[in-house]
Design a protein around this motif. Structure first.
Motif, PDB file in Angstrom:
ATOM      1  N   ARG C  47      59.963  49.176  92.138  1.00 21.06           N
ATOM      2  CA  ARG C  47      60.929  48.109  92.417  1.00 21.06           C
ATOM      3  C   ARG C  47      62.197  48.281  91.574  1.00 21.06           C
ATOM      4  NH1 ARG C  47      63.911  44.994  95.284  1.00 21.06           N
ATOM      5  NH2 ARG C  47      64.258  42.874  94.574  1.00 21.06           N
ATOM      6  N   LYS C  50      64.319  51.226  92.659  1.00 21.36           N
ATOM      7  CA  LYS C  50      65.111  50.924  93.843  1.00 21.36           C
ATOM      8  C   LYS C  50      66.335  50.088  93.447  1.00 21.36           C
ATOM      9  CE  LYS C  50      63.414  49.880  98.467  1.00 21.36           C
ATOM     10  NZ  LYS C  50      62.463  48.975  99.131  1.00 21.36           N
ATOM     11  N   THR C  53      69.425  51.748  92.060  1.00 22.86           N
ATOM     12  CA  THR C  53      70.368  52.467  92.916  1.00 22.86           C
ATOM     13  C   THR C  53      71.505  51.557  93.387  1.00 22.86           C
ATOM     14  OG1 THR C  53      69.242  51.999  95.020  1.00 22.86           O
ATOM     15  CG2 THR C  53      68.489  53.922  93.791  1.00 22.86           C
ATOM     16  N   ARG C  54      71.454  50.280  93.036  1.00 25.04           N
ATOM     17  CA  ARG C  54      72.554  49.387  93.416  1.00 25.04           C
ATOM     18  C   ARG C  54      73.855  49.916  92.816  1.00 25.04           C
ATOM     19  NH1 ARG C  54      70.330  47.089  97.574  1.00 25.04           N
ATOM     20  NH2 ARG C  54      69.227  45.134  97.252  1.00 25.04           N
ATOM     21  N   SER C  55      74.883  49.825  93.615  1.00 28.28           N
ATOM     22  CA  SER C  55      76.162  50.368  93.183  1.00 28.28           C
ATOM     23  C   SER C  55      77.144  49.223  92.998  1.00 28.28           C
ATOM     24  CB  SER C  55      76.652  51.344  94.262  1.00 28.28           C
ATOM     25  OG  SER C  55      77.926  51.801  93.976  1.00 28.28           O
ATOM     26  N   LEU C  56      77.564  49.017  91.745  1.00 26.58           N
ATOM     27  CA  LEU C  56      78.511  47.930  91.463  1.00 26.58           C
ATOM     28  C   LEU C  56      79.927  48.496  91.404  1.00 26.58           C
ATOM     29  CD1 LEU C  56      75.984  46.355  91.092  1.00 26.58           C
ATOM     30  CD2 LEU C  56      76.766  45.599  88.852  1.00 26.58           C
ATOM     31  N   LYS C  57      80.782  47.963  92.237  1.00 24.99           N
ATOM     32  CA  LYS C  57      82.145  48.479  92.360  1.00 24.99           C
ATOM     33  C   LYS C  57      83.168  47.378  92.121  1.00 24.99           C
ATOM     34  CE  LYS C  57      81.133  52.650  94.070  1.00 24.99           C
ATOM     35  NZ  LYS C  57      81.202  53.759  93.150  1.00 24.99           N
ATOM     36  N   LEU C 277      71.357  43.743  84.691  1.00 24.38           N
ATOM     37  CA  LEU C 277      71.963  42.581  85.357  1.00 24.38           C
ATOM     38  C   LEU C 277      71.579  42.522  86.831  1.00 24.38           C
ATOM     39  CD1 LEU C 277      75.530  42.239  83.805  1.00 24.38           C
ATOM     40  CD2 LEU C 277      73.426  40.991  83.272  1.00 24.38           C
ATOM     41  N   VAL C 278      71.477  43.696  87.457  1.00 31.13           N
ATOM     42  CA  VAL C 278      71.054  43.734  88.864  1.00 31.13           C
ATOM     43  C   VAL C 278      69.628  43.194  88.983  1.00 31.13           C
ATOM     44  CG1 VAL C 278      70.390  45.291  90.740  1.00 31.13           C
ATOM     45  CG2 VAL C 278      72.619  45.556  89.648  1.00 31.13           C
ATOM     46  N   GLU C 282      68.625  39.887  91.159  1.00 30.69           N
ATOM     47  CA  GLU C 282      67.778  39.904  92.348  1.00 30.69           C
ATOM     48  C   GLU C 282      66.351  39.424  92.084  1.00 30.69           C
ATOM     49  OE1 GLU C 282      68.387  42.885  95.251  1.00 30.69           O
ATOM     50  OE2 GLU C 282      70.291  43.546  94.400  1.00 30.69           O
TER      51      GLU C 282
END
Lengths: 285, 485, 326
Positions: C47, C50, C53-57, C277-278, C282
């Motif tokens: 978990r 996965k 892999t979030r991409s913060l832009k 933080l992600v 979530e």
């Protein structure tokens, strides 16, 4: 004993769910020996008999498979013992039905019994030979187990009345399937004898079901019956084989088309009626 | 009662799109026959579109009977003249080369797949493409060890393999088909799905770069008629098909009596069984992975959730919280969890079946996610109050739609899981190993995931029982499909 | 009948009912902890992998960096600490980027008890909190009396927050009640100061233990649960943070108490911090995305956050020496 004693003839019936019923249709047909002399009126199985045999096989398969592999081997070996003790009787039936010489009949029966013993030894090897652990790239324990397809129907060798049915019965049965065998129409007696022996050799009723009757009548019903998982058509009449395979597609049956009785063919048949079930389990603290 | 509420995903993510520039998709593609791209005999074409935008990506050649014949003849020639005389060690090296080339061009493959299929870039990048390369690596190693594979001393290839693959994992399914076939010494005619031909055609370029001998692999694009022509071609020795049970049945019928070898990987209606002692947070993720991975376009999807009654309410609450969090939208966005439905046709089927679910009285819970205005989309959906007789509990929906049922005892769970004509995959969730193995032993399925779901590996045999097909892909068992044993 | 998922169900519902149960026996505590679900290690790790892999832009990244800065417990816990070093740390906590006053101040400074007075002197009444480790940090190997005294001295010297360590030996040997009693007693000794309970997850080893210890700490009255002392081989990890966040989420839903989470040790880069933080975002959502409920215990992390912040503001990469050392 008087020379002119009148022989007590035997009634040849179906083997279904461990019992020996007549056909529900009440029909019989005449079986003659290689010279055309009357042997017996044999039960002529109907579509409904087939249906009942499949119900019995389905129920028995779960029981058969839940027994230990060791136990299944013992049961098949027990049947080989029974066959050995009735070697003369089977050989005589083979001789009469196939019209071969006594010596050849005896050899054929011996080969059949030996093959039975071979299968008795397979039951607890199949998992190791066909299954195993798979080194997946991740934190999982992964193993593949060979499991039986379920209910296998087979059309017997038309000529090799005893030896010719051993592979098609005991290949699937050793792997944990239940079998519905349609005996050779012309030469059904040795198959019926095998059925009689199986009923007194610790087989759960229904693991082995033997029907006698007409191939043209019953084979298409086997092919279209949805609760039959596998179908051995290797000895079905050439002209009907394609239609049987096509009808088998209705329920995506596993179809075996081989027809040798060599070891490679035996292995191929066994693999046809084995499924690989693969289990993944996480590995973590 | 006064209460607080913590919004999940309160930190909004700005768009993080992967660049499409790397894909380099050509305006049109020919048929890959005998090592080069050729025009179809009667110059018919069809378009392949991006299902997320409905924009045309490329025009694709439609192979007819003559083209199929040319491809099969090319494969036959290559088999007789070249490939059957190429040693296992040599074949292995070609396969290793192909694996490496896929790795080298992995981002290009991932982007192309996402554009053509609609699945999220995260999945193509992290799952489809690496697994495809891994399959070639794995089977490469078998090519010179076939005599040790348990099929006798000298197992022989079958000849020309006709391979028909679906649209849900286009590149991965091509790898699953080609790698074992080539390792075993067969030559191939591969037909990708009509809606997703691009990565197979990109793979053709890779085969050229690998200098695979001409004709060993031929890739023919087209529709159902192309597939039929391939199935019926007399010089094809083997058919390997992945797709619906309906088409699989038709193929088995069509080749009946021809002596052609056949393996089928068909549909499923997988049960995901959750016991009350299961690790609850991982269960929720497992349910999500089971049904929303690849928009539910997965034959082994865990589309029937069977939850033990005592925890059903808790599981549903946690599950719906998680469903609502799924990020549905632009497949090219790196943060997208659920992408586009592959085609208008598939969307119509999903819509029809979910309507049937409501019609039959099940309760529909659907994510409130905002769907893009263009393209084909379906919001993640869960049905409760589902009975076993409902169509949504029996038919393969092949979309992001889950049906939830409950059970009380392990016996009942097994009975319900097996109450289907299919038998591809199941999940079992419990912290009790003994019960997990007891259940696994009784499930009629080719793959059983315990405390996980939708995991794949080249060493692990995959395939179904009953009407989910026969034959295995992956592992030592996967070789059997391409050997005359 | 189409029922959409209601907005409430997309987040965590926290009923307000502040009545924690009190446990008087080991067996009662055991029964309470037994109801907790197990953790499948593979699933938990998958978990977070996965989520990583979030991409913060763009704006997301800018605001996430500012948020992370505001969550830092700027820490110095060395035998060699001096009053001078602590003072300069406090100045940096108040104004992390001397060249850019728009950079937010950090959440707290974290020091040993004997440095609390020094820190308080620099921090004064600003919003930055003075946190002190206590209870025979980092090993926790002292009598309860010593631990309580340690706590009281820190509080008396002006600490707003106390970071205590649990008795891992007692926990691992099954003496849960002893751990619980200590937490209750230290909480009492804290008075109005906030209590952070350090589980030292690296020594608890399994996620099941982390979940149980988290619950135990919260039952004992923790305001925060914290991963690590930073003094053992394994410090904060993403899956451990996930399990602890799941625990505070479930605890809030069950008992109506919102407990914070502090991850400490080994978090050195902006990239690492954003991953946490992600996971917060979530797993538990907006309520926890504030320094009130989520903290980073770190020292070198702050400069990397400032470096990346500067890059986001100016578009240029800054020289590390632009920011003051610890």
């Amino acid at each position: 004993m008087s020379e002119n004693r009148l022989e007590v003839r035997k009634t040849y019936k179906l083997l279904m769910n461990g019992a020996f019923p007549r056909s529900e249709s009440g029909r019989t047909y005449e079986v003659v020996d290689a010279e055309g002399t009357f042997i017996a009126n044999v039960a002529q199985a109907s579509r409904k008999d087939l249906r009942d045999a499949v119900v019995a096989a389905r129920a028995a398969q779960a029981k058969w498979w839940s027994q230990s592999a060791y136990n299944r081997g013992q049961v098949i070996y027990r049947l080989a013992e029974m066959a050995e003790s009735r070697h003369d009787e089977i050989a005589e039936a083979v001789e009469v039905c196939e019209g071969v010489k006594s010596k050849e009949a005896r050899k054929s029966v011996s080969r059949g019994i030996d093959r039975m013993v071979w299968y008795a030894g397979w039951t607890d090897k199949i998992t190791q030979v066909f299954g195993g652990a798979n080194p997946v790239a991740g934190p999982f324990f992964n193993f593949s187990l060979p499991v039986p397809s379920g209910v296998v129907a087979a059309i017997a060798h038309p000529a090799l009345s005893f030896e010719g049915i051993i592979d098609m019965v005991f290949g699937p049965v050793a792997a944990g399937n239940a079998v519905v065998l349609l005996a050779s129409t012309e030469r059904p007696i040795p198959a019926v004898l095998l059925g009689e022996m199986s009923a007194v050799s610790d087989f759960p009723g229904g693991v082995l079901n033997i029907l006698t009757g007409q191939v043209e009548e019953l084979a298409p019903v086997m092919a279209s019956h949805e609760d039959i998982d596998g179908f051995d058509v290797g000895h079905a009449p050439e002209a009907e084989r394609a239609a049987l395979i096509s009808a088998s597609a209705g329920s995506i049956k596993r179809v075996f088309e081989g027809h040798g009785n060599d070891e490679a063919t035996a292995m191929r048949r066994m693999r046809t009626f084995i499924e690989t079930s693969t289990v993944w389990h996480t590995k973590g603290q | 009662m006064e209460s607080l509420h913590s919004q999940l995903g309160g930190l909004q993510y700005d768009a993080a799109p992967e660049s499409a520039a790397i894909a380099n998709i050509q305006k049109e593609y020919g048929l890959f026959i005998n090592g080069r791209f050729t025009s179809p005999a009667d110059h018919k074409t069809f378009s392949t579109i991006n299902p997320a935008t409905e924009e045309t990506l490329s025009m694709i050649a439609l192979a007819d009977t003559k083209d199929v014949d040319a491809a099969v003849q090319s494969a036959k020639r290559a088999y007789e003249k070249v490939w059957s005389k190429t040693t296992g060690a040599q074949r292995a090296k070609y396969l290793y080369r192909i694996a490496r080339l896929i790795q080298e061009r992995s981002r290009e493959f991932a982007v192309t797949e996402t554009l053509d299929n609609g699945k999220p870039i995260r999945e193509t990048r992290d799952i489809d493409v690496p697994l495809a390369a891994a399959h070639f690596f794995y089977y490469a190693g078998w090519a010179d060890k076939l005599s040790h594979a348990g099929f006798g001393q000298d197992p022989q290839p079958l000849g020309v393999a006709g391979q028909i693959i679906p649209w849900n994992f286009p590149l991965l399914m091509a790898a699953w088909k080609l790698a074992p076939a080539l390792a075993a010494g067969n030559t191939c005619v591969l037909k990708p799905a009509e809606t997703t031909p691009l990565t197979a055609l990109l793979l053709a370029e890779v085969l050229q770069q690998a200098e695979l001998p001409e004709g060993v692999v031929n890739i023919i694009t087209g529709d159902g008629t192309t597939g039929v022509a391939l199935v019926e071609h007399p010089d094809v020795n083997k058919i390997a098909f992945t797709g619906s049970t309906g088409v699989g049945r038709m193929i088995q019928q069509r080749i009946a009596g021809s002596g052609k070898h056949l393996t089928l990987e068909l549909g499923g209606k997988g049960a995901n069984i959750v016991f009350e002692d299961a690790p609850i947070d991982e269960v929720v993720e497992g349910i999500i992975d089971g049904i929303f991975f690849n928009q539910g376009h997965v034959c082994c999807a865990g589309s029937r959730l069977l939850v033990q009654e005592s925890i059903a309410e808790d599981v549903l609450r946690r599950l719906m919280r998680r469903v609502e969090q799924l990020r549905v939208g632009d497949p090219m966005d790196k943060n997208t969890d659920v992408g586009a439905i592959n085609s208008a046709e598939q969307l119509a089927r999903i819509t029809e079946l979910t309507a049937a679910g409501e019609g039959e009285g099940a309760t529909r819970l659907t994510s409130t996610c905002v769907l893009p205005s263009k393209g084909y989309w379906f919001a993640p959906t869960v049905f409760t109050n589902v009975s076993q007789s409902h169509r949504i509990a029996r038919e393969e929906i092949f979309g992001p739609v889950l049906s939830m049922l409950t059970f009380r005892t392990p016996e009942e769970a097994v009975q319900k899981a097996n109450n289907t004509n299919y038998g591809l995959a199941c999940g079992v969730w419990s912290e009790k190993g003994s019960r997990t193995l007891w259940v696994a032993e009784r499930l009629r399925a080719g793959v059983i995931w315990a405390n996980t779901y939708n995991k794949f590996d080249p060493t692990s045999p995959f395939g179904g029982v009953r009407e989910s097909g026969f034959g295995r892909e992956g592992g030592r068992q996967g070789l059997e499909a391409y050997l005359n044993v | 009948m189409l029922r959409l998922v209601t907005p409430e169900s997309s987040g965590i519902q926290i009923p307000v009912r502040k009545n924690l149960p009190v446990f008087l026996t080991e067996s009662g505590l055991r029964t309470e902890l037994k109801k907790l679900s197990g953790v499948d290690a593979v699933g938990a790790e998958a978990r977070v992998a996965k989520l990583s892999t979030r991409s913060l832009k763009k704006e997301t990244k800018k605001s996430a960096i500012n948020l992370a800065i505001s969550m830092v417990d700027l820490t110095t816990l060395e035998g060699a600490d001096t009053a001078g070093r602590v003072s300069s740390l406090c100045s940096k906590a108040l104004r992390p980027d001397a060249n850019d006053l728009t950079a937010p101040s950090v959440a707290a400074v974290c020091v040993y008890p004997d440095m609390v007075a020094t820190a308080r002197g620099v921090i004064g009444t600003s919003s930055v909190q003075v946190a002190s480790v206590a209870t025979a940090f980092p090993s926790g190997r002292a009598s309860l009396a010593v631990k309580l005294l340690d706590t009281k001295e820190a509080v008396d010297a002006g600490a707003d927050e106390i970071d205590m360590v649990i008795d891992r030996g007692a926990f691992l040997s099954g003496n849960l009640f002893k751990v619980y009693e200590e937490i209750v007693a230290v909480k009492e000794a804290c008075g109005s100061a906030h209590l952070k309970v350090i589980l030292e997850t690296g020594e608890l080893v399994t996620y099941d233990n982390v979940r149980r210890a988290s619950w135990l700490a919260m039952l004992g009255g923790a305001d925060f649960i914290k991963t690590s002392t930073g003094k053992v081989g394994v410090n904060a990890t993403l899956p451990v943070a996930l399990v602890m966040l799941e625990a505070v989420r479930d605890f809030a839903e069950e008992y109506g108490e919102v407990v914070g989470v502090k991850v400490a040790g080994g978090i050195r880069t902006t990239k690492d911090a954003l991953k946490y933080l992600v996971v917060v975002n979530e797993t538990v959502g907006a309520t926890w995305l504030t320094p009130d409920y989520f903290r980073f215990g770190a020292s070198s992390l702050l400069n990397d956050l400032l470096l990346q912040r500067s890059k986001q503001q100016t578009g240029n990469y800054a020289r590390p020496d632009r920011f003051s050392g610890d």
